[in-house]
Design a protein around this motif. Structure first.
Motif, PDB file in Angstrom:
ATOM      1  N   ASN A   1      -7.192   3.821   5.466  1.00 51.80           N
ATOM      2  CA  ASN A   1      -7.511   2.855   6.527  1.00 51.80           C
ATOM      3  C   ASN A   1      -6.425   1.791   6.699  1.00 51.80           C
ATOM      4  O   ASN A   1      -6.681   0.588   6.690  1.00 51.80           O
ATOM      5  CB  ASN A   1      -8.855   2.181   6.228  1.00 51.80           C
ATOM      6  N   ILE A   2      -5.194   2.268   6.863  1.00 50.75           N
ATOM      7  CA  ILE A   2      -4.069   1.379   7.154  1.00 50.75           C
ATOM      8  C   ILE A   2      -3.575   1.714   8.551  1.00 50.75           C
ATOM      9  O   ILE A   2      -3.053   2.803   8.794  1.00 50.75           O
ATOM     10  CB  ILE A   2      -2.933   1.555   6.134  1.00 50.75           C
ATOM     11  N   GLY A   3      -3.744   0.764   9.484  1.00 52.53           N
ATOM     12  CA  GLY A   3      -3.387   1.048  10.869  1.00 52.53           C
ATOM     13  C   GLY A   3      -4.214   2.202  11.384  1.00 52.53           C
ATOM     14  O   GLY A   3      -5.439   2.218  11.256  1.00 52.53           O
ATOM     15  N   CYS A   4      -3.544   3.216  11.944  1.00 55.74           N
ATOM     16  CA  CYS A   4      -4.254   4.376  12.477  1.00 55.74           C
ATOM     17  C   CYS A   4      -4.446   5.465  11.430  1.00 55.74           C
ATOM     18  O   CYS A   4      -5.007   6.524  11.723  1.00 55.74           O
ATOM     19  CB  CYS A   4      -3.500   4.938  13.678  1.00 55.74           C
TER      20      CYS A   4
ATOM     21  N   VAL B   1       3.008   2.339   6.684  1.00 53.21           N
ATOM     22  CA  VAL B   1       3.143   2.809   5.306  1.00 53.21           C
ATOM     23  C   VAL B   1       4.428   2.266   4.668  1.00 53.21           C
ATOM     24  O   VAL B   1       4.429   1.854   3.507  1.00 53.21           O
ATOM     25  CB  VAL B   1       3.117   4.349   5.255  1.00 53.21           C
ATOM     26  N   MET B   2       5.523   2.257   5.433  1.00 56.33           N
ATOM     27  CA  MET B   2       6.769   1.715   4.901  1.00 56.33           C
ATOM     28  C   MET B   2       6.607   0.243   4.530  1.00 56.33           C
ATOM     29  O   MET B   2       7.067  -0.198   3.469  1.00 56.33           O
ATOM     30  CB  MET B   2       7.907   1.886   5.902  1.00 56.33           C
TER      31      MET B   2
ATOM     32  N   ALA C   1      -4.323  -4.047  -2.505  1.00 58.29           N
ATOM     33  CA  ALA C   1      -5.103  -4.087  -1.272  1.00 58.29           C
ATOM     34  C   ALA C   1      -5.019  -5.469  -0.622  1.00 58.29           C
ATOM     35  O   ALA C   1      -4.893  -5.597   0.595  1.00 58.29           O
ATOM     36  CB  ALA C   1      -6.556  -3.720  -1.561  1.00 58.29           C
ATOM     37  N   LYS C   2      -5.056  -6.522  -1.447  1.00 61.03           N
ATOM     38  CA  LYS C   2      -4.925  -7.887  -0.923  1.00 61.03           C
ATOM     39  C   LYS C   2      -3.526  -8.118  -0.362  1.00 61.03           C
ATOM     40  O   LYS C   2      -3.331  -8.898   0.571  1.00 61.03           O
ATOM     41  CB  LYS C   2      -5.207  -8.905  -2.032  1.00 61.03           C
TER      42      LYS C   2
ATOM     43  N   SER D   1      -7.047   0.392   1.409  1.00 62.75           N
ATOM     44  CA  SER D   1      -6.616   0.461   0.014  1.00 62.75           C
ATOM     45  C   SER D   1      -5.187   0.973  -0.038  1.00 62.75           C
ATOM     46  O   SER D   1      -4.747   1.719   0.836  1.00 62.75           O
ATOM     47  CB  SER D   1      -7.524   1.383  -0.804  1.00 62.75           C
ATOM     48  N   PHE D   2      -4.460   0.538  -1.051  1.00 65.99           N
ATOM     49  CA  PHE D   2      -3.099   1.006  -1.279  1.00 65.99           C
ATOM     50  C   PHE D   2      -2.952   1.148  -2.785  1.00 65.99           C
ATOM     51  O   PHE D   2      -2.627   0.193  -3.488  1.00 65.99           O
ATOM     52  CB  PHE D   2      -2.080   0.013  -0.712  1.00 65.99           C
TER      53      PHE D   2
END
Length: 477
Positions: A21-24, A49-50, A106-107, A125-126
């Motif tokens: 759930n990062i951007g699209c 992502v970059m 994530a923060k 989440s990352f």
């Protein structure tokens, strides 16, 4: 098989990341290699992502709360000295350590994208994908020396150290009145666990670089904030501090602007690690850059025959010259072995011929010891990378033919790429997938589909018009 000498310099125990759930992007996973290529259509999440990777590598971990640091702090205050086995600590707390890192990552997304929208990353989440044995081996081999010195007398307050090949961390507290000891311990341990050189973790050259190279003075958020508040009749100190301390750009853009505003100082830095690469880049622009004491950037053409060399301000130069300035300055004055370089669209403003040249150039940087992550829309770039991997894979019976081909095409041995050092990912349909590698290199279907489509459309238009012309000619007869 003949191979090029590649320096593998690791900074992380693992280069695997997963994100949701990062951007699209709904979900995806990346295992970054010495050269990592991100491909895909526009608006598919490559920059998201970059920037996420950049944030993980660059954004501080001041809010990290690792296990047992509170009790460590308490014991250190009571005894003044503390010695503990960090490997045993990792084994006892691995799940909690990993959870804390990923919670902090994530923060980090809100900070790196500089947004106050609490909802945009509320379900994001990352995660850093790392196994316990990877982290243990990494930490055991590392050396750590962190101290806090305050005052003009350079009074040492706290010292935390660990030797390479040792599992023992030693802590010494010389002033029990130090108020943020637990935070300092967290910082030191997080540095040991994650980044080896926090002072210079990664450098990102954004796609917006052409404009930034021309207007970095005007775009400085601090400068803009000061001018804005100075023009007001009533001065609000709290508002000024908020505007000065908080950039209005995403972290990679803001940091790049700040970096450009420091080139007048950094131009004095002498860097031998990649000076040769900076010199080679001059061949692409057919000239050289200079930066004066005021930070003004100039471009000088090489003398050609009877034509004298000309020195002009950067804004009068070609788009290619503007685009490559940041890369040249970074290599000439900053890059060190093992550093991480990210380039958003390295092909920006380059003719297809120079897109091939820049692909070879980046391959040389990888082989020389830089870890490079690029986002690209260029089929020329990817195909050239494929050629460099195929050349590397030549067997003993093919060496003579390979060398002849390389000589004919002007490809140097230090441009060849080991396929094991390359990873490519395609962004499509809200997900990220690794692109398959074959004997011919990366299967870049995202480009091939468009190329095949335009060829088919071109043929359809051409033959439709030819058929009409033929019918008209037959009627005239």
């Amino acid at each position: 098989m003949e191979t090029t000498k590649t320096q593998h310099i690791e900074k992380l125990a693992s280069w695997k990341f997963s994100f949701k759930n990062i951007g699209c992007i709904t979900n995806g996973e990346i295992d970054a290699k010495p050269l990592t290529i991100l491909c895909g259509k526009n608006n598919t999440g490559k920059t998201w992502v970059m920037y996420g990777l950049y944030g993980f590598l660059n954004i501080g971990v001041s809010n990290l709360v690792l296990p047992q640091t509170q009790s460590m702090s308490k014991e250190l205050i009571e005894k003044g000295n503390l010695e503990f086995n960090v490997i045993d600590w990792i084994k006892e707390n691995f799940a909690a350590i990993k959870k804390d890192f990923n919670k902090n990552a994530a923060k980090m997304l809100s900070d790196v994208f500089n947004t106050n929208d609490k909802d945009i990353f509320s379900h994001s989440s990352f995660d850093w994908l790392i196994e316990e044995n990877e982290l243990i081996d990494h930490v055991y081999s590392k050396e750590l020396t962190v101290s806090l010195v305050v005052g003009t007398g350079k009074k040492e307050i706290v010292l935390i150290s660990k030797g390479p090949g040792s599992s023992i961390i030693q802590m010494t507290l010389l002033d029990t009145s130090f108020p943020r000891l637990e935070n300092f311990i967290n910082m030191a341990l997080s540095q040991l666990l994650k980044i080896e050189h926090d002072s210079n973790p990664s450098f990102l050259i954004p796609a917006e670089r052409n404009g930034l190279h021309l207007f970095f003075n005007e775009l400085s958020s601090r400068r803009t904030a000061l001018l804005h508040h100075a023009s007001k009749e009533q001065f609000d100190l709290s508002s000024l501090l908020n505007d000065v301390l908080k950039s209005k750009y995403s972290a990679p853009i803001a940091n790049y602007i700040d970096w450009l505003n420091e080139i007048r100082t950094n131009r004095k830095n002498k860097n031998s690690d990649f000076h040769h690469a900076a010199e080679e880049l001059k061949k692409v622009i057919s000239g050289k850059y200079t930066v004066d004491p005021e930070g003004q950037i100039y471009f000088s053409t090489y003398k050609r025959g009877a034509s004298a060399s000309k020195k002009i301000e950067l804004h009068l130069s070609s788009s290619t010259v503007k685009s490559l300035f940041g890369l040249w300055f970074y290599l000439e004055h900053q890059a060190k072995l093992g550093d991480i370089l990210m380039i958003d669209e390295p092909e920006l403003n380059l003719h297809p011929k120079n897109q091939r040249v820049i692909a070879r150039f980046i391959a040389k940087l990888v082989n020389a010891g830089l870890r490079v992550i690029v986002s690209t829309h260029s089929d020329y770039f990817v195909k050239e990378i494929n050629s460099l991997m195929m050349l590397h894979n030549a067997n003993s019976t093919q060496i003579e033919n390979r060398n002849a081909i390389m000589k004919k095409q002007g490809i140097s041995l230090d441009s060849m790429l080991n396929p094991n050092d390359v990873a490519a990912y395609v962004f499509d349909n809200s997900s990220v997938k690794e692109m398959v590698k074959s004997a011919e290199g990366i299967n870049a279907n995202t480009f091939d589909e468009v190329i095949n489509s335009i060829n088919e459309d071109n043929d359809e238009i051409y033959y439709s018009l030819i058929d009409i012309d033929s019918s008209e000619d037959e009627k005239d007869e």
